[in-house]
Scaffold this active site. Sequence first.
Site, PDB file in Angstrom:
ATOM      1  N   SER A  95      67.822  56.920 -30.523  1.00 24.69           N
ATOM      2  CA  SER A  95      67.984  57.412 -32.177  1.00 24.69           C
ATOM      3  C   SER A  95      69.335  57.202 -32.603  1.00 24.69           C
ATOM      4  CB  SER A  95      67.716  58.882 -32.048  1.00 24.69           C
ATOM      5  OG  SER A  95      68.683  59.415 -31.153  1.00 24.69           O
ATOM      6  N   HIS A 122      61.183  58.214 -31.743  1.00 23.03           N
ATOM      7  CA  HIS A 122      61.248  57.129 -32.656  1.00 23.03           C
ATOM      8  C   HIS A 122      60.637  55.858 -32.856  1.00 23.03           C
ATOM      9  CE1 HIS A 122      64.818  59.489 -34.302  1.00 23.03           C
ATOM     10  NE2 HIS A 122      64.835  59.708 -33.174  1.00 23.03           N
ATOM     11  N   LYS A 139      58.242  63.292 -36.648  1.00 22.87           N
ATOM     12  CA  LYS A 139      58.872  62.057 -37.165  1.00 22.87           C
ATOM     13  C   LYS A 139      58.020  61.298 -37.855  1.00 22.87           C
ATOM     14  CE  LYS A 139      62.871  62.609 -34.412  1.00 22.87           C
ATOM     15  NZ  LYS A 139      62.935  63.187 -32.972  1.00 22.87           N
TER      16      LYS A 139
HETATM   17  C1  LIG Z   1      63.422  64.061 -32.150  1.00 21.05           C
HETATM   18  C2  LIG Z   1      63.093  63.962 -30.699  1.00 21.05           C
HETATM   19  C3  LIG Z   1      62.484  64.730 -29.899  1.00 21.05           C
HETATM   20  C4  LIG Z   1      62.133  66.213 -30.230  1.00 21.05           C
HETATM   21  O1  LIG Z   1      61.083  66.271 -31.103  1.00 21.05           O
HETATM   22  P1  LIG Z   1      60.538  67.442 -31.606  1.00 21.05           P
HETATM   23  O2  LIG Z   1      59.220  67.238 -31.653  1.00 21.05           O
HETATM   24  O3  LIG Z   1      61.197  67.646 -32.830  1.00 21.05           O
HETATM   25  O4  LIG Z   1      60.980  68.668 -30.562  1.00 21.05           O
HETATM   26  C5  LIG Z   1      62.602  64.366 -28.529  1.00 21.05           C
HETATM   27  N1  LIG Z   1      63.194  63.262 -27.925  1.00 21.05           N
HETATM   28  C6  LIG Z   1      63.515  62.376 -28.894  1.00 21.05           C
HETATM   29  C7  LIG Z   1      64.073  60.989 -28.482  1.00 21.05           C
HETATM   30  C8  LIG Z   1      63.797  62.585 -30.215  1.00 21.05           C
HETATM   31  O5  LIG Z   1      64.409  61.642 -31.202  1.00 21.05           O
END
Ligand SMILES: *Cc1c(COP(=O)(O)O)cnc(C)c1O
Length: 415
Positions: free
Chosen positions: A190, A218, A249
């Site tokens: 990320s 991502h 996301k």
């Molecule tokens: C955003 C993210 C998470 C967390 O996701 P949520 O569903 O918001 O808890 C987990 N792993 C990665 C790599 C992320 O970028």
Amino acid sequence: MAYSDKVRGIYKDTLEGIQTQGLFKVERFIHSAQAADIEVEFPTGSSLKKVINMCANNYLGLSSHPDVVKAAHEGLDSRGYGMSSVRFICGTQDIHKELEARVTEFLGTEDTILFPSCMDANAGVFEAILTEEDVMISDRLVHASIIDGMRLCPAMHDTFKHSNMNHLEKKLQLHADKRLKVVITDGVFSMDGDTAKLDEMVALCEKYDAMLFVDESHSSGFIGKTGRGTHEHCGVLGKIDIITTTFGKALGGASGGCVSGRREVVEMCRQKARPYLFSNTIAPVVVAGVLKVLEVLSASTERRDKLEVNTEFWRKGLEEAGFVLQPGDTPIVPVMLFNAKLAQAFSNDLYHEGIYAMGFFFPVVPQGKARIRTQISAGHEMHHLEKGLDAFRKVGAKHGILGLSKKEIIEKFGL
Ligand SMILES: *Cc1c(COP(=O)(O)O)cnc(C)c1O
């Protein structure tokens, strides 16, 4: 002990410490739906400002897409607002099972189990499937939620240098005697926007009899020719043993996550994963929204294709303007500024120009690697991107960094 002056004093001192180190995080309030154009109150108490959002995980522009909103309304009407129960007591609806089946199909796996979030999926999965006889070997840059999940698991933990396959192989040899071995990585990282070498990792895991775990938060929805994720991009669909991902996301951006992969792994999670057993799952309204998102994505690759074109245009424009970028080809495009104060000032100046893009600095990224992390969306139109580039050029010129190399920027601003 009550909430005494002593207790209050301890917290006040700690918070002041965070402030004096320049690491205090301040939130900006959005008064509109999440989209390319948003209305923001910043600083708090000031009048609303219309800005272009260039730092959301809204990769496919689906966070407030009318079809998704409509499907969510219908889900709300037909299945109600809340579940008031965890899954195994009376918190499972038909649509939860339907979503698990649709995700399995989309990701090309054997089975899927929903979690309240991907953070919860990562927190629960390792403890559910591993014991002290086993080992977890993770990339050194995996997401914080994976680190927390590994902390909750009694299996041994080791790491390999970021994306370094020789180092990973050495670690697999070192732990050859363990009962089960799991290699753990993010699909797309990320902070830098680089992609894991999943083809090489699959080969190594096959050679050394290890499972492969990939967090696709991502990637799901837009990486790979049909947006299935990094495994599609790397030509290893069907070969990843454990995938975790988020619906928070690209896949609508509301909330929720899952573990998807081998049938027995998923069943172990259903029996043992604590965030699954002890926390409510995704609300019906969100399930209905994600189902629509998957339908939209399975019908056409239009959105991920537009995202690819947008990303290329944006990256090229910034390069031509003379910025130092983190190399890569994902919609995460970090503009490297190296110095934390410069990153903060740059972000504020961009905001003044109508562009919302946050500065990232230690401890979110390593010391001396401060940056503006821009994220491109299929919700951006050309006029958004052009206005964004104008703002970056203007602010870059103001700070005198256009055309400077990494070395020159560091010489000028320090670390
Ligand atoms: C955003 C993210 C998470 C967390 O996701 P949520 O569903 O918001 O808890 C987990 N792993 C990665 C790599 C992320 O970028």
